[in-house]
Design a protein around this motif. Structure first.
Motif, short mmCIF file in Angstrom:
data_model
loop_
_atom_site.label_atom_id
_atom_site.label_comp_id
_atom_site.label_asym_id
_atom_site.label_seq_id
_atom_site.Cartn_x
_atom_site.Cartn_y
_atom_site.Cartn_z
N SER A 3 0.94 -1.04 -0.03
CA SER A 3 -0.10 0.03 0.36
C SER A 3 0.85 0.78 0.17
CB SER A 3 -0.72 0.74 1.26
OG SER A 3 0.04 -0.10 2.11
N PRO A 4 0.33 2.43 -0.71
CA PRO A 4 1.14 3.67 -0.73
C PRO A 4 1.58 4.09 0.93
CG PRO A 4 -0.97 3.87 -1.62
CD PRO A 4 -1.03 2.95 -0.77
N VAL A 5 3.09 4.58 0.73
CA VAL A 5 3.87 5.00 2.23
C VAL A 5 2.08 5.94 2.71
CG1 VAL A 5 5.58 6.45 3.24
CG2 VAL A 5 5.53 4.35 1.35
N SER A 6 2.70 6.11 3.61
CA SER A 6 1.29 7.04 4.48
C SER A 6 1.98 7.93 5.82
CB SER A 6 -0.05 7.06 4.16
OG SER A 6 -0.31 6.13 5.42
N TYR A 7 2.76 6.80 6.45
CA TYR A 7 3.87 7.28 7.22
C TYR A 7 4.81 6.86 6.98
CZ TYR A 7 4.68 7.07 12.47
OH TYR A 7 5.46 8.37 14.07
N VAL A 8 5.47 7.68 7.87
CA VAL A 8 6.91 7.29 8.00
C VAL A 8 7.54 8.01 9.57
CG1 VAL A 8 9.80 7.74 7.35
CG2 VAL A 8 7.85 8.16 5.52
N LYS A 9 8.02 6.86 9.73
CA LYS A 9 8.18 7.23 11.83
C LYS A 9 9.93 7.93 11.67
CE LYS A 9 11.07 2.50 11.78
NZ LYS A 9 11.05 1.25 12.43
N ALA A 10 10.48 8.03 12.78
CA ALA A 10 11.52 9.30 12.46
C ALA A 10 12.72 8.27 12.13
CB ALA A 10 11.69 10.24 14.12
N ILE A 169 13.10 18.95 9.16
CA ILE A 169 12.11 18.92 7.61
C ILE A 169 12.68 17.77 7.49
CG2 ILE A 169 11.59 20.42 6.08
CD1 ILE A 169 12.92 22.50 7.19
N PRO A 170 11.41 16.75 6.97
CA PRO A 170 12.46 15.91 6.40
C PRO A 170 11.75 15.48 5.14
CG PRO A 170 9.76 15.53 7.58
CD PRO A 170 10.61 16.89 8.38
N ALA A 171 12.36 14.62 4.43
CA ALA A 171 12.47 15.17 2.88
C ALA A 171 11.44 14.66 2.60
CB ALA A 171 13.56 13.69 2.01
N ALA A 172 10.36 15.22 1.70
CA ALA A 172 9.35 14.92 0.79
C ALA A 172 8.31 14.87 1.83
CB ALA A 172 9.28 13.52 0.93
N THR A 173 8.31 15.92 2.74
CA THR A 173 6.98 16.21 3.66
C THR A 173 6.86 17.67 2.98
OG1 THR A 173 6.99 17.41 5.33
CG2 THR A 173 8.56 18.39 4.80
N GLY A 184 13.12 17.92 -0.76
CA GLY A 184 12.49 17.62 -1.95
C GLY A 184 12.57 15.94 -2.03
N GLY A 185 11.34 15.10 -2.45
CA GLY A 185 12.16 12.89 -1.82
C GLY A 185 11.66 12.22 -2.63
N THR A 186 12.07 11.46 -3.32
CA THR A 186 11.42 10.68 -4.29
C THR A 186 10.75 9.32 -4.04
OG1 THR A 186 13.26 11.10 -5.97
CG2 THR A 186 11.76 9.26 -6.63
N PHE A 187 11.67 8.62 -2.48
CA PHE A 187 10.98 7.42 -1.89
C PHE A 187 11.31 8.12 -0.13
CE2 PHE A 187 13.34 6.81 -5.74
CZ PHE A 187 12.30 5.26 -6.45
N PRO A 188 10.60 8.76 0.27
CA PRO A 188 10.41 9.21 1.69
C PRO A 188 10.11 7.63 2.35
CG PRO A 188 8.05 9.40 0.57
CD PRO A 188 9.54 9.39 -0.65
N GLY A 189 11.50 7.97 3.36
CA GLY A 189 10.87 6.22 3.97
C GLY A 189 11.77 4.58 3.86
N LEU A 190 12.76 5.27 2.49
CA LEU A 190 13.30 4.01 1.69
C LEU A 190 14.96 4.48 2.65
CD1 LEU A 190 13.66 1.54 0.17
CD2 LEU A 190 14.38 3.02 -1.88
N THR A 191 14.61 4.01 3.22
CA THR A 191 16.81 3.96 4.15
C THR A 191 17.49 3.12 3.82
OG1 THR A 191 15.92 2.17 5.17
CG2 THR A 191 15.19 4.01 6.41
N ILE A 192 19.17 3.56 3.59
CA ILE A 192 19.64 2.75 3.10
C ILE A 192 20.25 1.49 3.55
CG2 ILE A 192 22.60 2.29 3.16
CD1 ILE A 192 21.97 4.95 1.78
N GLY A 193 19.48 1.16 5.48
CA GLY A 193 19.26 -0.26 5.73
C GLY A 193 18.33 -1.37 4.49
N LYS A 194 17.50 -0.55 4.34
CA LYS A 194 16.30 -1.25 3.35
C LYS A 194 16.95 -2.00 2.09
CE LYS A 194 12.21 0.98 6.09
NZ LYS A 194 10.54 1.89 5.55
N ILE A 195 17.53 -0.52 1.65
CA ILE A 195 18.18 -0.48 0.10
C ILE A 195 18.87 -2.12 0.41
CG2 ILE A 195 19.34 -0.60 -0.98
CD1 ILE A 195 18.60 2.25 -0.69
#
Length: 223
Positions: A3-10, A169-173, A184-195
């Motif tokens: 589902s689309p990203v609608s919440y990104v934790k800190a 100020i988070p990216a993509a907010t 700006g941010g293309t993939f909010p919530g996509l961390t280096i760890g997740k990649i």
């Protein structure tokens, strides 16, 4: 089902660091040497300490730029400027998580903390209005009291003193219209760890330490 990203934790947010460090005059060669050493420790040293820190630090991109006293970056309008009688070191990065965990991921590694102390040794905070060059968050105080590893809170404050960026100020907010800037941010919530954990064969495609890469030549416009 996704589902689309609608919440990104800190911890999964991306933020910007944008530092303008005042350095001792004529410190270019030392600054370049110390920055290259830090870069090697963080990104290329796979033998023992500190090891692969990519997921821990969460650094997506970073930039170091030295400007000598009285020089300009070569643009036709004012931009980066040195404080009179001092050199300038510009540091920019896009990183994951909050400010304190991000900086702590470097400070808590003794080899990198030592490298950061080397940068502080080159700083010159004297004569800057509103800045106490020997105050409890100064480079001089931190170095005199065991370095960044033993003074993380003071180091956070030193960094924030010279940080143009706002770590809240988070990216993509969405901009409120009152924020300091738009990030700006293309993939909010996509961390280096997740990649590294989820991209197929990530450890083979982007091994640590990295292999030598040949980059095709980019082309700039003729003006």
């Amino acid at each position: 089902m996704a589902s689309p990203v609608s919440y990104v934790k800190a911890a999964d947010q991306q933020h910007m660091l944008f530092l303008f460090f005042p350095l001792k005059k004529s410190a270019q060669s030392e600054a370049v040497e110390k920055v290259n050493h830090l870069h090697h420790l963080i990104m290329a040293n796979g033998d023992g300490e500190p090891g692969d820190l990519r997921a821990a630090t969460g650094v997506h991109f970073f930039l170091f730029y030295h400007l000598s006293d009285g020089q300009n970056p070569g643009l036709p309008v004012p931009s980066f400027q040195t404080f009179p009688g001092k050199d300038l070191l510009v540091v920019q990065s896009i990183y994951d998580a909050d400010f304190a965990p991000y900086i702590s991921s470097f400070v808590n590694v003794p080899a990198i903390a030592k490298g950061l102390n080397g940068i502080l040794f080159l700083m010159d905070e004297s004569g800057i209005p509103g800045v106490d060059p020997n105050g409890p968050t100064s480079a001089n105080f931190i170095l005199a009291n065991g370095g960044v590893e033993k003074n993380p809170a003071a180091f956070f404050c030193l960094l924030m003193r010279y940080n143009f960026a706002d770590p809240t100020i988070p990216a993509a907010t969405k901009s409120s219209g009152k924020d300091k800037y738009i990030l700006g941010g293309t993939f909010p919530g996509l961390t280096i760890g997740k990649i590294l954990q989820n991209y197929p064969d990530a450890d083979t495609i982007w091994p640590f330490p990295p292999v030598d890469i040949e980059f095709a030549k980019s082309v700039k416009p003729t003006c």
